[in-house]
Design a protein around this motif. Structure first.
Motif, PDB file in Angstrom:
ATOM      1  N   GLU A   7      42.120  43.331  49.206  1.00 36.65           N
ATOM      2  CA  GLU A   7      40.817  43.089  48.580  1.00 36.65           C
ATOM      3  C   GLU A   7      40.274  41.718  48.972  1.00 36.65           C
ATOM      4  O   GLU A   7      39.093  41.562  49.271  1.00 36.65           O
ATOM      5  CB  GLU A   7      40.945  43.194  47.057  1.00 36.65           C
ATOM      6  CG  GLU A   7      41.042  44.603  46.517  1.00 36.65           C
ATOM      7  CD  GLU A   7      39.707  45.154  46.072  1.00 36.65           C
ATOM      8  OE1 GLU A   7      38.931  44.417  45.456  1.00 36.65           O
ATOM      9  OE2 GLU A   7      39.437  46.329  46.364  1.00 36.65           O
ATOM     10  N   TRP A  55      41.360  36.969  40.435  1.00 36.33           N
ATOM     11  CA  TRP A  55      41.361  38.100  39.499  1.00 36.33           C
ATOM     12  C   TRP A  55      42.674  38.867  39.617  1.00 36.33           C
ATOM     13  O   TRP A  55      43.057  39.322  40.680  1.00 36.33           O
ATOM     14  CB  TRP A  55      40.187  39.006  39.831  1.00 36.33           C
ATOM     15  CG  TRP A  55      39.952  40.134  38.874  1.00 36.33           C
ATOM     16  CD1 TRP A  55      40.157  40.128  37.529  1.00 36.33           C
ATOM     17  CD2 TRP A  55      39.437  41.428  39.186  1.00 36.33           C
ATOM     18  NE1 TRP A  55      39.801  41.324  36.978  1.00 36.33           N
ATOM     19  CE2 TRP A  55      39.357  42.161  37.971  1.00 36.33           C
ATOM     20  CE3 TRP A  55      39.028  42.051  40.369  1.00 36.33           C
ATOM     21  CZ2 TRP A  55      38.884  43.470  37.908  1.00 36.33           C
ATOM     22  CZ3 TRP A  55      38.557  43.356  40.308  1.00 36.33           C
ATOM     23  CH2 TRP A  55      38.495  44.055  39.101  1.00 36.33           C
ATOM     24  N   THR A  68      37.316  42.527  43.953  1.00 36.60           N
ATOM     25  CA  THR A  68      37.982  41.229  43.758  1.00 36.60           C
ATOM     26  C   THR A  68      37.135  40.099  44.323  1.00 36.60           C
ATOM     27  O   THR A  68      36.996  39.034  43.702  1.00 36.60           O
ATOM     28  CB  THR A  68      39.370  41.229  44.416  1.00 36.60           C
ATOM     29  OG1 THR A  68      40.151  42.289  43.852  1.00 36.60           O
ATOM     30  CG2 THR A  68      40.093  39.914  44.179  1.00 36.60           C
ATOM     31  N   MET A  96      45.795  43.529  46.207  1.00 34.30           N
ATOM     32  CA  MET A  96      45.007  42.329  45.972  1.00 34.30           C
ATOM     33  C   MET A  96      44.738  41.581  47.272  1.00 34.30           C
ATOM     34  O   MET A  96      43.614  41.124  47.527  1.00 34.30           O
ATOM     35  CB  MET A  96      45.726  41.401  44.978  1.00 34.30           C
ATOM     36  CG  MET A  96      44.992  40.094  44.713  1.00 34.30           C
ATOM     37  SD  MET A  96      45.986  38.950  43.767  1.00 34.30           S
ATOM     38  CE  MET A  96      46.168  39.846  42.233  1.00 34.30           C
TER      39      MET A  96
END
Length: 424
Positions: free
Chosen positions: A228, A185, A143, A225
């Motif tokens: 990341e 992302w 990411t 996420m």
């Protein structure tokens, strides 16, 4: 460390490999049927041409600023992509092809390498040998690689070597404080709007939210996420998953009412599906066909339909699939409508050397195998659709009216080998 290698303005860059005079000129590439802009040079972006812009609305601007507009050359882009991937992955032990113009590289274990210099070498070799510019962003997670690559492209003057390494907490914090939440992302338009309703405008703002709130809004994927973005790897490199279906569909350049004309397109799509099956050495057990009218022209009448047939024997024969596609079309077609789109899908694959034959049905495929091999071999040598079944008109299915003379010559001389790589 991971790296994301991304081809810059990929379709436009491929066009420039054919015609060097396009360098530093505003260039756009158009979608199927030459409808919308799908790739823009930096010069075209500077003129305010947005991604997805309808070509007809910007026709005057194209003429005023001498913007070169080209139909998409899918064969060329696919081939160029393969060349880039082949060259880039030779520098590492592990990689993941993410899309037609993006590749993740795994640099874990490259402890004694100067990664900045090494990535500059990758970039230089691709530019020198393939004439394609790429940007490379490095970071501890996939990411953050996306973020690093975004920074390279956004600040081309500052990172003129096309490489940026985001390897410290300070760099990560600075990048996330500058990154709009919608550019993260994995965050789509709806989720981004929901985030902004809660006062989250930058990626850094997201890190202040408690895990329970993230789980409620985005589920477990949201928690991954966040990790990341903090530099804690959650996503490993993936291998391409096996295809579960093949679809060939097109929106027509103009609405069609003639039954024979639509039937020819359906048969052509089925034949292209068969070619793709043979290319991956597999057969299908199910074939589906659909047709539909223009949903934006409701005053002309709305209609859409489609259904599937289970084949008596798994097949990759163009003759067999065209026959069944036509029988489905005959069943679903209705007169009096203006059709805008149609398509064929094949599914339930089996390897062609593991076909189980129905004892009560004649295996026609076995008779067609030599014919199909001969057709594929001749088309590979002399060009796509040079040898075709009688039901095909030979017209391209993309509606590409603005192919350059250079590309026509390129195809005619058979410079491009048949692309045989699948992107996911």
């Amino acid at each position: 460390m991971y790296a994301l290698l991304d081809c810059n303005n990929f379709f436009v860059s491929c066009e420039r490999t054919l015609d060097s005079t396009l360098e530093n000129q505003p260039v756009v590439v158009l979608s199927n049927n030459d409808g919308c802009v799908v790739s823009r040079s930096n010069e075209a972006k500077a003129l305010g041409i947005p991604m997805g812009a309808p070509a007809f609305k910007y026709k005057d601007l194209f003429a005023e600023h001498n913007v070169k507009a080209f139909s998409a050359k899918f064969e060329l882009y696919n081939y160029c992509s393969q060349q880039v991937m082949k060259m880039a992955k030779s520098f590492v032990l592990d990689y993941e092809i993410y899309s037609i113009d993006e590749l993740f590289l795994d640099f874990h274990g490259f402890k004694y390498f100067d990664l900045n210099q090494y990535c500059c070498q990758i970039r230089k070799q691709i530019k020198d040998e393939l004439k394609l510019p790429v940007s490379i962003g490095l970071a501890p997670t996939k990411t953050l690689c996306k973020v690093a690559n975004h920074i390279v492209k956004k600040n081309t003057e500052k990172y003129s070597n096309g490489v940026y390494i985001m390897d410290t907490k300070e760099k990560i914090e600075s990048a996330l404080k500058d990154l709009d939440i919608g550019d993260v992302w994995g965050i789509g338009r709806r989720t981004a709007a929901k985030m902004m309703d809660h006062g989250i405008y930058k990626a850094w703002d997201l890190l202040d939210k408690p895990e329970m709130w993230i789980r409620k809004i985005m589920g477990i994927q949201g928690v991954r996420m966040i990790n990341e973005l903090k530099g804690i790897p959650q996503l490993e490199l993936d291998s391409p998953s096996a295809k579960k279906s093949i679809v060939v569909s097109r929106s027509f350049m103009k609405m069609l009412t003639n039954k024979e004309e639509i039937a020819e397109r359906i048969e052509t799509f089925a034949i292209y599906c068969a070619e793709k099956l043979r290319k991956q050495n597999s057969c299908c057990k199910v074939i589906s066909v659909f047709i539909q009218t223009n949903r934006f022209r409701k005053e002309l009448g709305e209609y859409k339909d489609g259904f599937s047939i289970v084949l008596p024997n798994p097949s990759s024969s163009s003759i067999v699939l065209a026959k069944y596609a036509n029988s489905i079309f005959e069943a679903i077609f209705k007169e009096g409508f203006h059709y805008k789109k149609a398509g064929v899908m094949v599914s339930s694959f089996v390897p062609d050397n593991e076909r189980l034959i129905n004892l009560f049905e004649e295996d026609i495929d076995s008779k067609h195998i030599p014919i199909m091999k001969a057709i594929d071999k001749l088309n590979s040598k002399y060009g796509k659709d040079k040898i075709r079944l009688g039901g095909m008109s030979g017209k391209n299915t993309y509606g590409r009216a603005t192919l350059s003379p250079e590309y026509e010559e390129f195809l005619k001389n058979n410079i491009l080998p048949e692309a045989n790589y699948r992107f996911h």
